[in-house]
Design a protein around this motif. Structure first.
Motif, PDB file in Angstrom:
ATOM      1  N   ARG A 179      19.934  99.114  25.561  1.00 18.33           N
ATOM      2  CA  ARG A 179      19.612 100.482  25.152  1.00 18.33           C
ATOM      3  C   ARG A 179      18.164 100.795  25.522  1.00 18.33           C
ATOM      4  N   ILE A 180      17.958 101.856  26.273  1.00 19.68           N
ATOM      5  CA  ILE A 180      16.623 102.335  26.624  1.00 19.68           C
ATOM      6  C   ILE A 180      16.594 103.819  26.287  1.00 19.68           C
ATOM      7  N   ARG A 181      15.801 104.128  25.279  1.00 21.10           N
ATOM      8  CA  ARG A 181      15.722 105.499  24.748  1.00 21.10           C
ATOM      9  C   ARG A 181      17.096 105.964  24.314  1.00 21.10           C
ATOM     10  N   CYS A 182      17.618 107.024  24.898  1.00 22.84           N
ATOM     11  CA  CYS A 182      18.908 107.557  24.448  1.00 22.84           C
ATOM     12  C   CYS A 182      20.076 107.123  25.336  1.00 22.84           C
ATOM     13  N   ARG A 183      19.848 106.217  26.262  1.00 24.94           N
ATOM     14  CA  ARG A 183      20.915 105.784  27.169  1.00 24.94           C
ATOM     15  C   ARG A 183      21.164 104.285  27.037  1.00 24.94           C
ATOM     16  N   THR A 184      22.415 103.902  27.278  1.00 24.28           N
ATOM     17  CA  THR A 184      22.782 102.496  27.310  1.00 24.28           C
ATOM     18  C   THR A 184      23.071 102.129  28.756  1.00 24.28           C
ATOM     19  N   TYR A 185      22.450 101.053  29.203  1.00 21.41           N
ATOM     20  CA  TYR A 185      22.632 100.562  30.574  1.00 21.41           C
ATOM     21  C   TYR A 185      23.457  99.285  30.531  1.00 21.41           C
ATOM     22  N   TYR A 186      24.452  99.209  31.400  1.00 19.80           N
ATOM     23  CA  TYR A 186      25.361  98.070  31.435  1.00 19.80           C
ATOM     24  C   TYR A 186      25.133  97.259  32.711  1.00 19.80           C
ATOM     25  N   SER A 187      25.135  95.944  32.551  1.00 21.78           N
ATOM     26  CA  SER A 187      25.027  95.050  33.706  1.00 21.78           C
ATOM     27  C   SER A 187      25.949  93.859  33.482  1.00 21.78           C
ATOM     28  N   ARG A 188      26.313  93.230  34.560  1.00 23.10           N
ATOM     29  CA  ARG A 188      27.230  92.083  34.493  1.00 23.10           C
ATOM     30  C   ARG A 188      26.529  90.859  33.917  1.00 23.10           C
ATOM     31  N   ASP A 189      27.273  90.075  33.157  1.00 24.86           N
ATOM     32  CA  ASP A 189      26.806  88.770  32.691  1.00 24.86           C
ATOM     33  C   ASP A 189      27.477  87.733  33.588  1.00 24.86           C
ATOM     34  N   GLU A 190      26.790  87.377  34.659  1.00 28.21           N
ATOM     35  CA  GLU A 190      27.383  86.518  35.688  1.00 28.21           C
ATOM     36  C   GLU A 190      27.811  85.156  35.156  1.00 28.21           C
ATOM     37  N   VAL A 191      27.068  84.610  34.211  1.00 27.11           N
ATOM     38  CA  VAL A 191      27.409  83.295  33.642  1.00 27.11           C
ATOM     39  C   VAL A 191      28.738  83.381  32.906  1.00 27.11           C
ATOM     40  N   ARG A 192      28.891  84.381  32.074  1.00 27.40           N
ATOM     41  CA  ARG A 192      30.133  84.553  31.304  1.00 27.40           C
ATOM     42  C   ARG A 192      31.302  84.856  32.232  1.00 27.40           C
ATOM     43  N   ILE A 193      31.097  85.670  33.252  1.00 29.46           N
ATOM     44  CA  ILE A 193      32.162  85.982  34.202  1.00 29.46           C
ATOM     45  C   ILE A 193      32.622  84.708  34.907  1.00 29.46           C
ATOM     46  N   ALA A 194      31.687  83.841  35.272  1.00 35.02           N
ATOM     47  CA  ALA A 194      32.043  82.572  35.912  1.00 35.02           C
ATOM     48  C   ALA A 194      32.838  81.682  34.955  1.00 35.02           C
ATOM     49  N   GLU A 195      32.463  81.667  33.681  1.00 30.84           N
ATOM     50  CA  GLU A 195      33.207  80.879  32.690  1.00 30.84           C
ATOM     51  C   GLU A 195      34.651  81.355  32.568  1.00 30.84           C
ATOM     52  N   VAL A 196      34.833  82.669  32.494  1.00 27.48           N
ATOM     53  CA  VAL A 196      36.178  83.230  32.377  1.00 27.48           C
ATOM     54  C   VAL A 196      36.975  82.943  33.631  1.00 27.48           C
ATOM     55  N   ALA A 197      36.361  83.053  34.800  1.00 24.80           N
ATOM     56  CA  ALA A 197      37.050  82.759  36.062  1.00 24.80           C
ATOM     57  C   ALA A 197      37.511  81.299  36.095  1.00 24.80           C
ATOM     58  N   ARG A 198      36.664  80.387  35.597  1.00 22.90           N
ATOM     59  CA  ARG A 198      37.076  78.976  35.559  1.00 22.90           C
ATOM     60  C   ARG A 198      38.247  78.766  34.608  1.00 22.90           C
ATOM     61  N   MET A 199      38.275  79.483  33.488  1.00 19.17           N
ATOM     62  CA  MET A 199      39.406  79.358  32.550  1.00 19.17           C
ATOM     63  C   MET A 199      40.703  79.802  33.215  1.00 19.17           C
ATOM     64  N   PHE A 200      40.654  80.897  33.977  1.00 20.26           N
ATOM     65  CA  PHE A 200      41.849  81.364  34.658  1.00 20.26           C
ATOM     66  C   PHE A 200      42.278  80.393  35.754  1.00 20.26           C
ATOM     67  N   GLU A 201      41.327  79.786  36.442  1.00 24.60           N
ATOM     68  CA  GLU A 201      41.650  78.820  37.494  1.00 24.60           C
ATOM     69  C   GLU A 201      42.344  77.597  36.921  1.00 24.60           C
ATOM     70  N   LYS A 202      41.994  77.220  35.693  1.00 26.89           N
ATOM     71  CA  LYS A 202      42.592  76.057  35.033  1.00 26.89           C
ATOM     72  C   LYS A 202      43.960  76.367  34.443  1.00 26.89           C
ATOM     73  N   GLY A 203      44.393  77.624  34.557  1.00 32.31           N
ATOM     74  CA  GLY A 203      45.703  77.984  34.058  1.00 32.31           C
ATOM     75  C   GLY A 203      45.703  78.398  32.603  1.00 32.31           C
ATOM     76  N   TRP A 204      44.623  78.926  32.149  1.00 31.34           N
ATOM     77  CA  TRP A 204      44.501  79.346  30.751  1.00 31.34           C
ATOM     78  C   TRP A 204      45.486  80.331  30.375  1.00 31.34           C
TER      79      TRP A 204
END
Length: 94
Positions: free
Chosen positions: A69-94
């Motif tokens: 949050r910066i002033r009256c706006r919310t800025y969104y960005s990717r969390d690359e570490v978390r995205i990589a964790e989720v991708a590994r879970m899917f690769e393992k057949g989660w």
């Protein structure tokens, strides 16, 4: 989460946020540093702002995005570490 049209929209948002500077118009805040607003994501994907906000909130709750949050706006960005964790879970057949 990913097999519906909503899931495809969320994947598009994640892809779009990979390089928001390429899609977003130049603003005062650098999209690579701060991320993109829901309004910019909605405009870039051609979806309503409320719809983009709902998807962004869900992706933030899942930990795939970081919201800043910066002033009256919310800025969104990717969390690359978390995205990589989720991708590994899917690769393992989660």
């Amino acid at each position: 989460m990913l097999r519906t049209s909503a899931g495809r929209t969320r994947l598009l948002i994640l892809e779009w946020l990979r390089d928001p500077a390429a899609h977003a118009p130049r603003r005062r805040r650098d999209p690579l540093t701060h991320g993109a607003t829901a309004k910019a994501v909605a405009a870039g994907l051609g979806i309503p702002r409320r719809t983009a906000g709902t998807h962004l909130a869900l992706l933030t709750d899942l930990g795939l995005l970081r919201a800043r949050r910066i002033r009256c706006r919310t800025y969104y960005s990717r969390d690359e570490v978390r995205i990589a964790e989720v991708a590994r879970m899917f690769e393992k057949g989660w």
